[in-house]
Scaffold this motif. Structure first.
Motif, short mmCIF file in Angstrom:
data_model
loop_
_atom_site.label_atom_id
_atom_site.label_comp_id
_atom_site.label_asym_id
_atom_site.label_seq_id
_atom_site.Cartn_x
_atom_site.Cartn_y
_atom_site.Cartn_z
N ARG A 71 -19.62 9.35 -10.71
CA ARG A 71 -18.51 9.97 -10.86
C ARG A 71 -18.12 10.38 -9.37
O ARG A 71 -17.09 10.19 -8.87
CB ARG A 71 -18.48 11.37 -11.68
CG ARG A 71 -18.34 10.74 -13.34
CD ARG A 71 -17.68 12.25 -14.04
NE ARG A 71 -18.84 13.22 -14.08
CZ ARG A 71 -19.99 13.18 -14.83
NH1 ARG A 71 -20.12 12.19 -15.75
NH2 ARG A 71 -20.92 14.24 -14.86
N ALA B 8 -12.10 11.43 -18.78
CA ALA B 8 -11.20 11.26 -17.86
C ALA B 8 -10.93 12.93 -17.18
O ALA B 8 -11.01 12.68 -15.82
CB ALA B 8 -9.66 11.15 -18.56
N LEU C 262 -13.76 13.30 -14.52
CA LEU C 262 -13.37 12.41 -13.16
C LEU C 262 -12.08 13.23 -12.49
O LEU C 262 -12.43 13.49 -11.24
CB LEU C 262 -12.78 11.26 -13.62
CG LEU C 262 -13.76 10.04 -13.97
CD1 LEU C 262 -13.15 9.04 -14.43
CD2 LEU C 262 -14.74 10.04 -12.81
N SER D 192 -4.95 11.15 -11.90
CA SER D 192 -4.60 10.56 -13.48
C SER D 192 -4.38 9.04 -13.14
O SER D 192 -4.78 8.25 -14.02
CB SER D 192 -3.75 11.43 -13.92
OG SER D 192 -4.30 12.66 -14.03
N ILE E 206 -6.86 6.02 -13.42
CA ILE E 206 -7.94 6.17 -14.46
C ILE E 206 -7.14 5.26 -15.61
O ILE E 206 -5.81 5.33 -15.90
CB ILE E 206 -8.17 7.64 -14.88
CG1 ILE E 206 -8.92 8.54 -13.96
CG2 ILE E 206 -8.81 7.40 -16.33
CD1 ILE E 206 -8.87 9.75 -14.30
N TYR F 148 -2.75 7.69 -20.71
CA TYR F 148 -3.25 6.79 -19.45
C TYR F 148 -3.32 5.20 -19.94
O TYR F 148 -3.00 4.88 -21.07
CB TYR F 148 -4.99 7.01 -19.57
CG TYR F 148 -5.34 8.60 -19.06
CD1 TYR F 148 -5.46 9.26 -20.17
CD2 TYR F 148 -5.57 8.90 -17.85
CE1 TYR F 148 -5.78 10.73 -19.85
CE2 TYR F 148 -5.92 10.18 -17.55
CZ TYR F 148 -5.98 11.05 -18.50
OH TYR F 148 -6.39 12.45 -18.14
#
Ligand SMILES: Cn1cnc2c(O)nc(N)nc21
Length: 282
Positions: A127, A171, A174, A181, A184, A214
């Motif tokens: 990450r 998500a 991260l 966003s 991702i 997403y």
């Protein structure tokens, strides 16, 4: 929809379906029987996938099929780095399928645009590496367990709810490190710690994942879930794979990871012409 997936050098517009071509640089990949083991052959195959119309190339140096034996960092890098270097000037995003932080760091430095981690960036150092990169794309895939043992006895209370919640947590982990966003994408990980029934339930209810907002990436190409209902061996699963790809697209998946790029593009073009019309008739 003006959804964009930010992937390194590229901002991929997802108002049309994006096709990711599979490039296995491994001797034991389940579907191409090792003919692409050599780096040169892999580069040639990558150029062929681009010729067929692939929007992304996904380079894998360690087989992820069930029961696969792990590969060392050195071995994996010896396979993927030369291919990344050969393709980084191509005009499409280069994705690398790896779980190893050291491989992620090296391929990003070499110019890769996307990291595709089948273990969903479960390692904190993984990450941190993608968070340290200003704009590489990440694909967060759900896997229960590890490739070597994941198919022994997969269990879920509710497979779709469990997978969606797990991916949402990944998500958020991260994003908490500052990853935007729009870098991702999420992937339910068909065949990764799932029974055949789990896979079909997951496909049927895929909209629950799409509803998180997403971009959704899926890979069903030539997988055992196709073989289970058709009885076909891995080299005769094109029709089943196309059916599954369209079912995913119909539920809102925007990125499809396949071996058979040209055929998948054709199927998606017909589907999109039906869904969106072909213009001149309006
Ligand atoms: C590497 N790999 C094999 N299958 C895959 C899938 O379904 N999704 C993603 N993201 N990667 C995969």
């Amino acid at each position: 929809s003006r959804i964009v997936w930010r992937c390194g050098r590229f901002d991929l517009e997802l108002d049309r379906v994006v096709v990711m071509g599979v490039l296995n640089v491994t001797p034991d990949s389940f579907s191409d029987g090792g003919q692409h083991g050599a780096v040169e052959a892999a580069i040639e195959h990558a150029l062929n996938l681009i010729e067929q119309g692939a929007d992304i190339i996904d380079i894998g140096g360690e087989s992820t099929r069930p029961g696969a034996q792990p590969v060392s960092v050195e071995q994996e890098l010896a396979r993927v780095l030369p291919v990344v270097e050969a393709l980084r000037d191509s005009n499409i995003p280069i994705s690398v399928d790896t779980c190893k932080p050291a491989v992620m760091r090296a391929v990003l430095e070499a110019g890769a645009d996307i990291i595709n981690d089948i273990s969903g960036f479960r390692q904190a150092s993984a990450r941190e590496i993608v968070a340290a990169h200003p704009r590489c794309g990440v694909c967060v895939m759900h896997m229960q367990g590890e490739p070597r043992t994941m198919q022994q006895s997969p269990h879920y209370d509710d497979v779709t709810r469990d997978v969606v919640r797990s991916l949402q947590d990944s998500a958020r982990a991260l994003e908490s490190l500052g990853i935007a966003s729009d870098r991702i994408s999420l992937d339910p990980g068909f065949g990764f710690g799932k029974s055949v029934a789990h896979n079909y339930d997951l496909m049927r209810d895929l909209e629950q994942l799409v509803d998180l907002g997403y971009p959704v990436l899926i890979g069903v190409s030539r997988k055992s879930m196709i073989g289970a209902v058709t009885g076909r061996p891995v080299d005769q699963r094109l029709a089943g794979s196309l059916a599954a790809a369209l079912a995913a697209v119909a539920r809102g998946a925007q990125i499809i990871r396949v071996h058979d790029v040209q055929q998948t593009i054709d199927a998606i073009r017909v589907w999109e012409a039906i869904e969106k019309g072909i213009g001149e008739t309006r």
